[in-house]
Motif scaffolding. Structure first.
Motif, PDB file in Angstrom:
ATOM      1  N   MET A   1     -41.225  11.691 -11.473  1.00  0.00           N
ATOM      2  CA  MET A   1     -42.466  11.391 -10.781  1.00  0.00           C
ATOM      3  C   MET A   1     -42.801  12.490  -9.776  1.00  0.00           C
ATOM      4  O   MET A   1     -41.901  13.135  -9.236  1.00  0.00           O
ATOM      5  N   LEU A   2     -44.100  12.658  -9.528  1.00  0.00           N
ATOM      6  CA  LEU A   2     -44.538  13.747  -8.673  1.00  0.00           C
ATOM      7  C   LEU A   2     -44.204  13.492  -7.208  1.00  0.00           C
ATOM      8  O   LEU A   2     -43.935  14.414  -6.453  1.00  0.00           O
ATOM      9  N   THR A   3     -44.223  12.241  -6.794  1.00  0.00           N
ATOM     10  CA  THR A   3     -43.897  11.903  -5.412  1.00  0.00           C
ATOM     11  C   THR A   3     -42.751  10.910  -5.368  1.00  0.00           C
ATOM     12  O   THR A   3     -42.544  10.136  -6.299  1.00  0.00           O
ATOM     13  N   LYS A   4     -42.006  10.956  -4.290  1.00  0.00           N
ATOM     14  CA  LYS A   4     -40.892  10.038  -4.081  1.00  0.00           C
ATOM     15  C   LYS A   4     -41.418   8.607  -3.997  1.00  0.00           C
ATOM     16  O   LYS A   4     -42.369   8.317  -3.274  1.00  0.00           O
ATOM     17  N   THR A   5     -40.831   7.701  -4.767  1.00  0.00           N
ATOM     18  CA  THR A   5     -41.244   6.300  -4.734  1.00  0.00           C
ATOM     19  C   THR A   5     -40.353   5.534  -3.770  1.00  0.00           C
ATOM     20  O   THR A   5     -39.126   5.569  -3.874  1.00  0.00           O
ATOM     21  N   ARG A   6     -40.993   4.859  -2.813  1.00  0.00           N
ATOM     22  CA  ARG A   6     -40.245   4.058  -1.848  1.00  0.00           C
ATOM     23  C   ARG A   6     -40.844   2.647  -1.757  1.00  0.00           C
ATOM     24  O   ARG A   6     -42.040   2.463  -1.995  1.00  0.00           O
ATOM     25  N   ASP A   7     -40.004   1.710  -1.382  1.00  0.00           N
ATOM     26  CA  ASP A   7     -40.476   0.402  -0.937  1.00  0.00           C
ATOM     27  C   ASP A   7     -40.814   0.585   0.541  1.00  0.00           C
ATOM     28  O   ASP A   7     -39.935   0.600   1.398  1.00  0.00           O
ATOM     29  N   LEU A   8     -42.108   0.780   0.843  1.00  0.00           N
ATOM     30  CA  LEU A   8     -42.497   1.274   2.162  1.00  0.00           C
ATOM     31  C   LEU A   8     -42.413   0.236   3.274  1.00  0.00           C
ATOM     32  O   LEU A   8     -42.300   0.593   4.446  1.00  0.00           O
ATOM     33  N   ARG A   9     -42.496  -1.034   2.935  1.00  0.00           N
ATOM     34  CA  ARG A   9     -42.496  -2.049   3.990  1.00  0.00           C
ATOM     35  C   ARG A   9     -42.048  -3.385   3.417  1.00  0.00           C
ATOM     36  O   ARG A   9     -42.143  -3.621   2.210  1.00  0.00           O
ATOM     37  N   THR A  10     -41.560  -4.234   4.300  1.00  0.00           N
ATOM     38  CA  THR A  10     -41.142  -5.578   3.933  1.00  0.00           C
ATOM     39  C   THR A  10     -41.529  -6.514   5.074  1.00  0.00           C
ATOM     40  O   THR A  10     -41.578  -6.110   6.234  1.00  0.00           O
ATOM     41  N   GLY A  11     -41.759  -7.763   4.742  1.00  0.00           N
ATOM     42  CA  GLY A  11     -42.233  -8.704   5.739  1.00  0.00           C
ATOM     43  C   GLY A  11     -43.741  -8.812   5.662  1.00  0.00           C
ATOM     44  O   GLY A  11     -44.385  -8.321   4.728  1.00  0.00           O
ATOM     45  N   HIS A  12     -44.320  -9.460   6.650  1.00  0.00           N
ATOM     46  CA  HIS A  12     -45.757  -9.700   6.653  1.00  0.00           C
ATOM     47  C   HIS A  12     -46.301  -9.260   8.003  1.00  0.00           C
ATOM     48  O   HIS A  12     -45.964  -9.818   9.039  1.00  0.00           O
ATOM     49  N   SER A  13     -47.153  -8.241   7.997  1.00  0.00           N
ATOM     50  CA  SER A  13     -47.684  -7.734   9.257  1.00  0.00           C
ATOM     51  C   SER A  13     -48.907  -8.536   9.684  1.00  0.00           C
ATOM     52  O   SER A  13     -49.525  -9.249   8.885  1.00  0.00           O
ATOM     53  N   VAL A  14     -49.277  -8.380  10.928  1.00  0.00           N
ATOM     54  CA  VAL A  14     -50.414  -9.118  11.481  1.00  0.00           C
ATOM     55  C   VAL A  14     -51.713  -8.742  10.791  1.00  0.00           C
ATOM     56  O   VAL A  14     -52.662  -9.530  10.737  1.00  0.00           O
ATOM     57  N   TRP A  15     -51.792  -7.528  10.233  1.00  0.00           N
ATOM     58  CA  TRP A  15     -53.024  -7.078   9.572  1.00  0.00           C
ATOM     59  C   TRP A  15     -53.173  -7.679   8.174  1.00  0.00           C
ATOM     60  O   TRP A  15     -54.226  -7.527   7.554  1.00  0.00           O
ATOM     61  N   GLN A  16     -52.141  -8.347   7.693  1.00  0.00           N
ATOM     62  CA  GLN A  16     -52.189  -8.957   6.372  1.00  0.00           C
ATOM     63  C   GLN A  16     -52.496 -10.448   6.437  1.00  0.00           C
ATOM     64  O   GLN A  16     -52.351 -11.167   5.457  1.00  0.00           O
ATOM     65  N   GLY A  17     -52.968 -10.896   7.591  1.00  0.00           N
ATOM     66  CA  GLY A  17     -53.271 -12.309   7.755  1.00  0.00           C
ATOM     67  C   GLY A  17     -54.563 -12.728   7.082  1.00  0.00           C
ATOM     68  O   GLY A  17     -54.834 -13.911   6.920  1.00  0.00           O
ATOM     69  N   LYS A  18     -55.386 -11.765   6.684  1.00  0.00           N
ATOM     70  CA  LYS A  18     -56.660 -12.055   6.043  1.00  0.00           C
ATOM     71  C   LYS A  18     -56.610 -11.633   4.576  1.00  0.00           C
ATOM     72  O   LYS A  18     -55.663 -11.011   4.112  1.00  0.00           O
ATOM     73  N   ARG A  19     -57.674 -11.954   3.850  1.00  0.00           N
ATOM     74  CA  ARG A  19     -57.759 -11.565   2.438  1.00  0.00           C
ATOM     75  C   ARG A  19     -57.767 -10.050   2.311  1.00  0.00           C
ATOM     76  O   ARG A  19     -58.483  -9.371   3.048  1.00  0.00           O
ATOM     77  N   PRO A  20     -56.998  -9.476   1.366  1.00  0.00           N
ATOM     78  CA  PRO A  20     -56.978  -8.019   1.203  1.00  0.00           C
ATOM     79  C   PRO A  20     -58.375  -7.481   0.886  1.00  0.00           C
ATOM     80  O   PRO A  20     -59.170  -8.150   0.221  1.00  0.00           O
ATOM     81  N   PRO A  21     -58.695  -6.283   1.367  1.00  0.00           N
ATOM     82  CA  PRO A  21     -60.024  -5.714   1.093  1.00  0.00           C
ATOM     83  C   PRO A  21     -60.212  -5.442  -0.389  1.00  0.00           C
ATOM     84  O   PRO A  21     -59.255  -5.132  -1.108  1.00  0.00           O
ATOM     85  N   ARG A  22     -61.464  -5.524  -0.848  1.00  0.00           N
ATOM     86  CA  ARG A  22     -61.775  -5.296  -2.254  1.00  0.00           C
ATOM     87  C   ARG A  22     -62.647  -4.053  -2.386  1.00  0.00           C
ATOM     88  O   ARG A  22     -63.500  -3.795  -1.538  1.00  0.00           O
ATOM     89  N   PHE A  23     -62.440  -3.331  -3.483  1.00  0.00           N
ATOM     90  CA  PHE A  23     -63.177  -2.099  -3.723  1.00  0.00           C
ATOM     91  C   PHE A  23     -63.552  -2.004  -5.203  1.00  0.00           C
ATOM     92  O   PHE A  23     -62.835  -2.523  -6.060  1.00  0.00           O
ATOM     93  N   PRO A  24     -64.656  -1.319  -5.497  1.00  0.00           N
ATOM     94  CA  PRO A  24     -64.960  -1.037  -6.901  1.00  0.00           C
ATOM     95  C   PRO A  24     -63.934  -0.076  -7.473  1.00  0.00           C
ATOM     96  O   PRO A  24     -63.565   0.904  -6.832  1.00  0.00           O
ATOM     97  N   ARG A  25     -63.458  -0.382  -8.682  1.00  0.00           N
ATOM     98  CA  ARG A  25     -62.389   0.411  -9.282  1.00  0.00           C
ATOM     99  C   ARG A  25     -62.934   1.339 -10.360  1.00  0.00           C
ATOM    100  O   ARG A  25     -63.687   0.923 -11.231  1.00  0.00           O
ATOM    101  N   HIS A  26     -62.555   2.614 -10.256  1.00  0.00           N
ATOM    102  CA  HIS A  26     -62.896   3.593 -11.285  1.00  0.00           C
ATOM    103  C   HIS A  26     -61.760   3.642 -12.297  1.00  0.00           C
ATOM    104  O   HIS A  26     -60.600   3.812 -11.930  1.00  0.00           O
ATOM    105  N   GLU A  27     -62.080   3.474 -13.566  1.00  0.00           N
ATOM    106  CA  GLU A  27     -61.060   3.486 -14.617  1.00  0.00           C
ATOM    107  C   GLU A  27     -60.902   4.905 -15.169  1.00  0.00           C
ATOM    108  O   GLU A  27     -61.891   5.573 -15.491  1.00  0.00           O
ATOM    109  N   ILE A  28     -59.664   5.375 -15.268  1.00  0.00           N
ATOM    110  CA  ILE A  28     -59.387   6.650 -15.911  1.00  0.00           C
ATOM    111  C   ILE A  28     -58.872   6.353 -17.316  1.00  0.00           C
ATOM    112  O   ILE A  28     -57.702   6.013 -17.511  1.00  0.00           O
ATOM    113  N   THR A  29     -59.789   6.450 -18.281  1.00  0.00           N
ATOM    114  CA  THR A  29     -59.454   6.110 -19.660  1.00  0.00           C
ATOM    115  C   THR A  29     -59.486   7.329 -20.579  1.00  0.00           C
ATOM    116  O   THR A  29     -59.229   7.215 -21.765  1.00  0.00           O
ATOM    117  N   SER A  30     -59.802   8.483 -19.986  1.00  0.00           N
ATOM    118  CA  SER A  30     -59.837   9.723 -20.762  1.00  0.00           C
ATOM    119  C   SER A  30     -59.680  10.887 -19.796  1.00  0.00           C
ATOM    120  O   SER A  30     -59.586  10.693 -18.574  1.00  0.00           O
TER     121      SER A  30
END
Length: 403
Positions: A1-30
């Protein structure tokens, strides 16, 4: 892999108390192309996308997890100009002129970030002063020359003795420095706001996308995804935080683990002015409040060994933070609503590494943030934007890769 893969965090932070933000997703299919590809859709990548799309670049942001799902939700978001390395110590390391420039640039970054947040109407801008308590790294005697150095650099700072500190803040320590006009924020809201601003200008956001290989050429960079598609770009920016490109640490950097908690809401018990509080200690304790009256307290940092060891310490580290918080400000409740742990990078000087990557043409990286992650992300966005526009940033060499 190009970048080191880590489990960056564990537990539940105060900023995760609400619904995760949503974004339009661009698909890379080609196979596809873009002026700039930014790897990483956290706060650093979001600032890159905002700055570069505003400068007229066609920007594609890719992330292996998804937007704002890496280390950003683990940030305690004390957006300070005061960097981890005291000005007097940094002066001994890199010289007075360079040290002053680094501190001043950090001051400018906080102000510029506040202005950008306001210009984009991302969130209300909340300014906070910063109280720096004497500790085992700088005791009361050492705070006096630090106070003088900051004021000589044009960074207004007050030196409080034990009596003044007790009277103004109810804290019993031999001395402290008081700095002014830092910035308090919700890191998830900030990252989401910068990403949305970039998307509104035509930037694209694709996930989950794993980049597994690159070919850096004189005029372009060719990327290959795990699914076998190729993305061609003029410039590549690694904004992967603590998942390091090629798994390699820049010179003088190391990876740490940190722990944090957020208390129950307690607006009536908070300290005067709700300034940021942190210690001139190693490791240091740091705390801030939130808009709903919680206290965020973090620290207990130690060298990163592995995710399992880091996570196994959450319970004990949380108790340690509760004990220290209760001792520092006895009027507070230390009842915990949220507790979490995360991985972050730091350096010997407290400065990040930002700039063109050695031996990889048209590739840039922004990494090694220490305790000033969001402030340094702003500086990173400024330096990369200037570089891609063919302009010289006056402080770029302060943060350049060291061989």
């Amino acid at each position: 892999m190009l970048t080191k893969t880590r489990d960056l965090r564990t537990g539940h932070s105060v900023w995760q108390g609400k619904r995760p933000p949503r974004f339009p997703r661009h698909e890379i299919t080609s196979d596809s192309q873009s002026d700039v590809v930014v790897i990483g859709a956290g706060i650093s990548g979001a600032m890159q996308a905002d700055a570069l799309s505003a400068a007229g670049f066609d920007v594609l942001v890719v992330d292996r997890r998804g937007p704002v799902r890496g280390s950003t939700p683990a940030s305690t978001a004390l957006l300070q100009y005061e960097i981890d390395q005291p000005l007097t110590k940094l002066t001994r390391q890199i010289g007075e002129e360079a040290a002053i420039r680094a501190w001043r640039r950090s001051r400018l970054a906080v102000d510029g970030l506040a202005a950008r947040i306001k210009a984009l109407s991302i969130a209300p801008v909340t300014r906070r002063d910063s109280l720096y308590l004497a500790g085992n790294a700088l005791d009361a005697d050492a705070l006096a020359p630090e106070h003088e150095a900051r004021n000589r650099a044009g960074l207004e700072t007050a030196l409080l003795d034990a009596a003044a500190l007790k009277e103004s803040f109810g804290i019993e320590r031999p001395a402290a420095l008081l700095g002014y006009d830092n910035l308090e924020a919700d890191p998830v809201r900030l990252a989401s706001g910068f990403l949305r601003a970039a998307l509104a200008r035509g930037a694209r956001l694709a996930w989950p996308v794993e980049i597994v290989d690159l070919d850096a050429r004189p005029r372009s960079v060719s990327l290959r995804t795990k699914d076998g598609h190729h993305i061609r770009c003029r410039h590549l920016v690694f904004a992967t935080g603590y998942e390091l490109p090629f798994g390699k640490l820049p010179k003088g950097h190391r990876v740490l683990s940190t722990w944090a908690l957020a208390t129950e809401p307690q607006k009536r018990r908070l300290w005067p002015d709700c300034c940021f509080i942190w210690e001139a200690s190693d490791p240091y304790l740091y705390l801030r409040s939130t808009r709903d009256g919680r206290v965020i307290c973090g620290g207990e940092d130690e060298d990163f060994v592995d995710e399992d060891r880091r996570d196994a310490l959450i319970e004990q580290k949380t108790k340690n933070l509760q004990r220290k918080l209760g001792k520092l400000l006895p009027q507070l409740s230390t009842e915990v609503d949220y507790a979490w742990t995360g991985t972050f990078g730091t350096s010997e000087t407290g400065l990040p590494t930002i700039g063109p990557m050695p031996d990889l043409r048209n590739c840039w990286a922004v990494m090694g943030f220490g305790g000033n992650g969001i402030t340094y992300s702003r500086i990173g966005a400024e330096i990369v934007r200037a570089g891609l526009l063919g302009k010289a940033d006056p402080d770029a060499e302060l943060y350049a890769f060291r061989s």
